[in-house]
Design an enzyme around this catalytic site. Structure first.
Site, PDB file in Angstrom:
ATOM      1  N   SER A  29      16.814  -1.096   5.229  1.00  0.00           N
ATOM      2  CA  SER A  29      16.231  -2.443   5.116  1.00  0.00           C
ATOM      3  C   SER A  29      17.026  -3.224   4.083  1.00  0.00           C
ATOM      4  O   SER A  29      17.346  -2.715   3.019  1.00  0.00           O
ATOM      5  CB  SER A  29      14.782  -2.355   4.657  1.00  0.00           C
ATOM      6  N   TYR A  84       7.730   8.048   9.313  1.00  0.00           N
ATOM      7  CA  TYR A  84       6.396   7.489   9.599  1.00  0.00           C
ATOM      8  C   TYR A  84       6.288   6.917  11.010  1.00  0.00           C
ATOM      9  O   TYR A  84       5.203   6.562  11.461  1.00  0.00           O
ATOM     10  CB  TYR A  84       6.007   6.406   8.564  1.00  0.00           C
TER      11      TYR A  84
END
Ligand code: HPA
Length: 274
Positions: A29, A84
């Site tokens: 990110s 996740y």
């Protein structure tokens, strides 16, 4: 598992015409679009590479670009799938292992993280010196793949001290050199203030949801690793404000130029012959 890795490796080796690749960088990110700094020799979507997982998170394009930096081939992986997202941990690290089989020796990992250290402010770029795995999972669990490394690999120096020296030298041209220890939580919920306090007490400076599985298999395979965190926010409880993903994306966008400027120079030095 080795069959899946080999399928990915065979595809990539055709894609790269069997050329020698020196360095691999995974863009997390805040690093999306970094590949546009280079003229791609070739590009392919992860969805076309056997057994590569396609990231579902905004800012993670899921694209492999092959570029030349100082006349050395570098694989830029734009985006990663995360634990996740529900994938088995050993599937997450297939890209690292496929490139390892192709002979890639240098690995650069990047991520966005929450800052714990008093010394950090959002927008800082931190050179990771070590990690703490708080998840209880490990990508090396299961039958050992001897092709890569031993059953019980040493983890005394996951993040190369040589690369850390290089990061220090390059950062002088860009910003104050800061280092830190990264604690890996699974996410996707952000940490509670108590969890952040716990991480701080056991020596962590940063909290995040990636990077550690990749670093573990890369070290197992004998790669030389460097990793950088962009501090997009102060971790829960360090900041009094609630956390949200939009803020993380906003700081990541604002810090893009700084991070990319540093990273371009770092990769250029890494691929120099000195
Ligand atoms: N925690 C975990 N991961 C993160 C954070 C955080 O505070 N910020 C960006 N990624």
């Amino acid at each position: 598992m080795i069959e899946k890795i080999n399928e990915a490796k065979d595809f990539i080796s055709t894609f790269t015409n069997n050329k020698n690749i020196d360095t691999m960088i995974v863009l997390g990110s805040g690093m999306g679009g970094f590949e546009d700094n280079y003229e791609p020799l070739s590009q392919v979507d992860y969805s076309d590479i056997p057994n590569f997982l396609t990231p579902s998170i905004e800012g993670h394009a899921g694209k492999l670009s092959l570029v030349s930096i100082n006349n050395k081939l570098t694989a830029i992986l734009s985006g990663r799938a995360h634990y996740y997202e529900g994938y088995p941990i050993r599937d997450l690290v297939i890209p690292i292992r496929a490139f390892s089989l192709l002979g890639v020796k240098n690995l650069v990992l990047t991520n966005a993280a929450g800052g714990i250290s008093d010394n950090y402010v959002p927008g800082d770029i931190i050179s990771i010196t070590d990690h703490i795995n708080l998840t209880g999972d490990n990508p090396l669990i299961g039958k050992n793949l001897d092709t890569f490394g031993p059953r019980f690999p040493d983890m005394s120096e996951v993040y190369s001290s040589n690369f850390l020296k290089l990061a220090e030298k390059v950062s002088e041209n860009h910003f104050e050199f800061k280092t830190g220890i990264y604690a890996w939580f699974t996410g996707p919920s952000y940490e509670t203030p108590a969890e952040v306090q716990y991480a701080k007490n056991i020596g962590a400076d940063l909290v995040g949801m990636s990077t550690v599985p990749e670093a573990i298999v890369a070290k197992h395979a004998g790669m030389e690793i460097s990793a950088f965190s962009l501090v997009t926010n102060l971790a829960a409880g360090i900041s009094k404000d609630p956390l949200n993903h939009e803020e993380v994306v906003e700081i990541a966008d604002k810090s893009k130029q700084k991070l990319q400027g540093f990273m371009k120079e770092f990769l250029s030095e890494l691929n120099s012959d000195n």
